[in-house]
Scaffold this active site. Structure first.
Site, PDB file in Angstrom:
ATOM      1  N   HIS A  84       6.173   8.714 -52.282  1.00  0.00           N
ATOM      2  CA  HIS A  84       5.067   9.476 -51.696  1.00  0.00           C
ATOM      3  C   HIS A  84       5.525  10.096 -50.373  1.00  0.00           C
ATOM      4  O   HIS A  84       6.326   9.512 -49.665  1.00  0.00           O
ATOM      5  CB  HIS A  84       3.859   8.548 -51.462  1.00  0.00           C
ATOM      6  CG  HIS A  84       2.665   9.280 -50.959  1.00  0.00           C
ATOM      7  ND1 HIS A  84       2.507   9.609 -49.634  1.00  0.00           N
ATOM      8  CD2 HIS A  84       1.596   9.774 -51.619  1.00  0.00           C
ATOM      9  CE1 HIS A  84       1.375  10.289 -49.510  1.00  0.00           C
ATOM     10  NE2 HIS A  84       0.800  10.402 -50.695  1.00  0.00           N
TER      11      HIS A  84
ATOM     12  N   ASP B 190      -5.334  12.548 -55.277  1.00  0.00           N
ATOM     13  CA  ASP B 190      -5.005  12.360 -53.872  1.00  0.00           C
ATOM     14  C   ASP B 190      -6.228  11.994 -53.032  1.00  0.00           C
ATOM     15  O   ASP B 190      -6.391  12.444 -51.901  1.00  0.00           O
ATOM     16  CB  ASP B 190      -4.295  13.573 -53.275  1.00  0.00           C
ATOM     17  CG  ASP B 190      -3.375  13.175 -52.122  1.00  0.00           C
ATOM     18  OD1 ASP B 190      -3.141  11.969 -51.941  1.00  0.00           O
ATOM     19  OD2 ASP B 190      -2.909  14.063 -51.403  1.00  0.00           O
TER      20      ASP B 190
HETATM   21  C1  1DF Z   1      -2.565  13.971 -46.258  1.00  0.00           C
HETATM   22  C2  1DF Z   1      -2.247  14.355 -47.567  1.00  0.00           C
HETATM   23  C3  1DF Z   1      -2.314  12.669 -45.861  1.00  0.00           C
HETATM   24  C4  1DF Z   1      -1.692  13.443 -48.428  1.00  0.00           C
HETATM   25  C5  1DF Z   1      -1.798  11.750 -46.752  1.00  0.00           C
HETATM   26  O1  1DF Z   1      -1.503  10.470 -46.397  1.00  0.00           O
HETATM   27  C6  1DF Z   1      -1.524  12.119 -48.067  1.00  0.00           C
HETATM   28  C7  1DF Z   1      -3.121  14.938 -45.330  1.00  0.00           C
HETATM   29  C8  1DF Z   1      -1.506  10.130 -45.029  1.00  0.00           C
HETATM   30  O2  1DF Z   1      -3.755  15.902 -45.787  1.00  0.00           O
HETATM   31  O3  1DF Z   1      -2.948  14.770 -44.118  1.00  0.00           O
HETATM   32  O4  1DF Z   1      -1.178  11.186 -48.944  1.00  0.00           O
HETATM   33  N1  1DF Z   1      -1.247  13.928 -49.686  1.00  0.00           N
HETATM   34  O5  1DF Z   1      -0.598  13.219 -50.463  1.00  0.00           O
HETATM   35  O6  1DF Z   1      -1.348  15.173 -49.914  1.00  0.00           O
HETATM   36 MN    MN Z   2      -1.038  11.424 -51.164  1.00  0.00          MN
END
Ligand code: 1DF
Ligand code: MN
Length: 349
Positions: free
Chosen positions: A186, A312
């Site tokens: 991730h 997500d």
């Molecule tokens: C965000 C997006 C943050 C995802 C995430 O974990 C995350 C974000 C802190 O938008 O700041 O898992 N993502 O996977 O797109």
């Molecule tokens: Mn994510």
């Protein structure tokens, strides 16, 4: 548009495979890091925002992350999500010191397993591990799989600027292969040595920096020869494979040319082209990308058995995106693989 419902009336169950949670105890450890000295700039930008900003986005996400009960289930019901495959949110325990990280990985796994036991038809767990202590991480993954029933590990890209291409981390890869569970690589923010020009443009987070960091990480891993050593090992990449499928042709040509000319003598000669590893050792989810052409392209170049649905939650969870994906012009059997059966196979549901 009909109301979104769980239960598969549309011909498939919806299994979302990159869903995040945060133990309150980990959030407390994050507060200490944010209040301390020499804070990692990516961490400060990311979790400084979600934990301290007063915007609706930050406060809603911060609350939802810490819930593994009523609110999450209600959100799943409202979006027609039958099952969430859940892992600790980025950067997980990887931003912490070794002792705190190992202890909190155990705590996170116990908490998540507890919620999965309460809601076995709705939640599946992915284990947190602390790469800061590879031997502990391998053992904890084994415990999480054998004793707690988890079906994967989640690693939030780099650990204090270090990558899984470093063989010191390979006990974790060895354990995952032996236990026959995938590792979800991730994203997190780029490490200190990479992030300055991203931060200056406001591009360090999920908007772009995540993808650069994590696609780069996956390539380092492929280039390290890890999949020649562990040929059965499976990784998951979100966000349409962090764009790597789109790069595949060029990677095959240029990586191959570099190896052939021994331009970087330290690079091990690989048994296969880069694309071979993407097609045999990676599964890709569409987290954050409710976009039919990108999904179809990835199915075409990787095979429709390797592309999975993800939402997500709670970072990006508008119900309209579920409707968009339901409406994709795609053979029903293929759509069922995407939403349901590929996940059932990979996570042994
Ligand atoms: C965000 C997006 C943050 C995802 C995430 O974990 C995350 C974000 C802190 O938008 O700041 O898992 N993502 O996977 O797109
Ligand atoms: Mn994510």
């Amino acid at each position: 548009m009909a109301e979104l419902k769980t239960g598969g009336a549309q011909g498939y169950l919806r299994i979302a495979t990159e869903e995040a949670f945060a133990p309150p105890e980990m959030m407390a450890a994050y507060v200490e890091v944010l209040d301390g000295q020499n804070v990692d700039p990516g961490f400060e930008s990311l979790m400084g925002f979600y934990m301290r900003h007063k915007s609706e986005r930050a406060t809603n996400i911060f609350r939802r992350l810490q819930d593994l009960g009523a609110e999450r289930l209600a959100d799943m019901d409202a979006r027609g999500i039958d099952r969430q495959v859940i892992g600790v949110t980025a950067p997980g325990v990887q931003v912490l010191t070794k002792d705190k990280a190992t202890a909190l990985s155990v705590l996170a796994n116990d908490q998540l397993a507890d919620a999965c036991r309460k809601h076995p038809d709705r939640f599946t767990g992915m284990a947190a591990v602390a790469p800061q202590d590879p031997a502990h991480a391998a053992k904890e993954l084994e415990r999480a799989v054998k004793k707690l029933g988890m079906r994967a590990a989640v690693i939030n890209s780099h650990t204090h600027g270090e990558y899984l291409s470093d063989q010191k981390f390979w006990p974790i890869l060895e354990a995952a292969e032996a236990l026959d569970v995938p590792i979800y690589l991730h994203p997190q923010t780029p490490p200190k040595a990479m992030i300055a020009p991203f931060l200056e443009a406001g591009l360090d987070g999920a908007v772009f920096g995540f993808g650069v960091e994590t696609g780069f990480h996956a390539l380092r891993l492929i280039g390290s020869g890890a999949f020649d050593r562990f040929p059965k090992l499976q990784f998951l990449l979100g966000h349409m494979g962090e764009a790597l499928p789109f790069w595949m042709y060029r990677l095959d040509y240029m990586y191959g040319a570099g190896l052939k000319s021994k331009r970087y003598p330290f690079q091990p000669q690989l048994k296969h082209d880069v694309s071979h590893y993407l097609k045999h050792n990676f599964h890709i989810t569409n987290s954050g990308v409710a976009w039919e052409p990108a999904i179809k392209f990835t199915q075409a170049v990787l095979g429709e058995d390797r592309v999975l649905y993800a939402m997500d939650y709670p970072y990006q969870c508008p119900p309209e995106e579920v409707e968009i994906l339901d409406r994709m012009d795609m053979a029903p059997a293929t759509k069922k693989k995407f939403f349901q059966t590929n996940a059932e196979k990979l996570f042994k549901l």
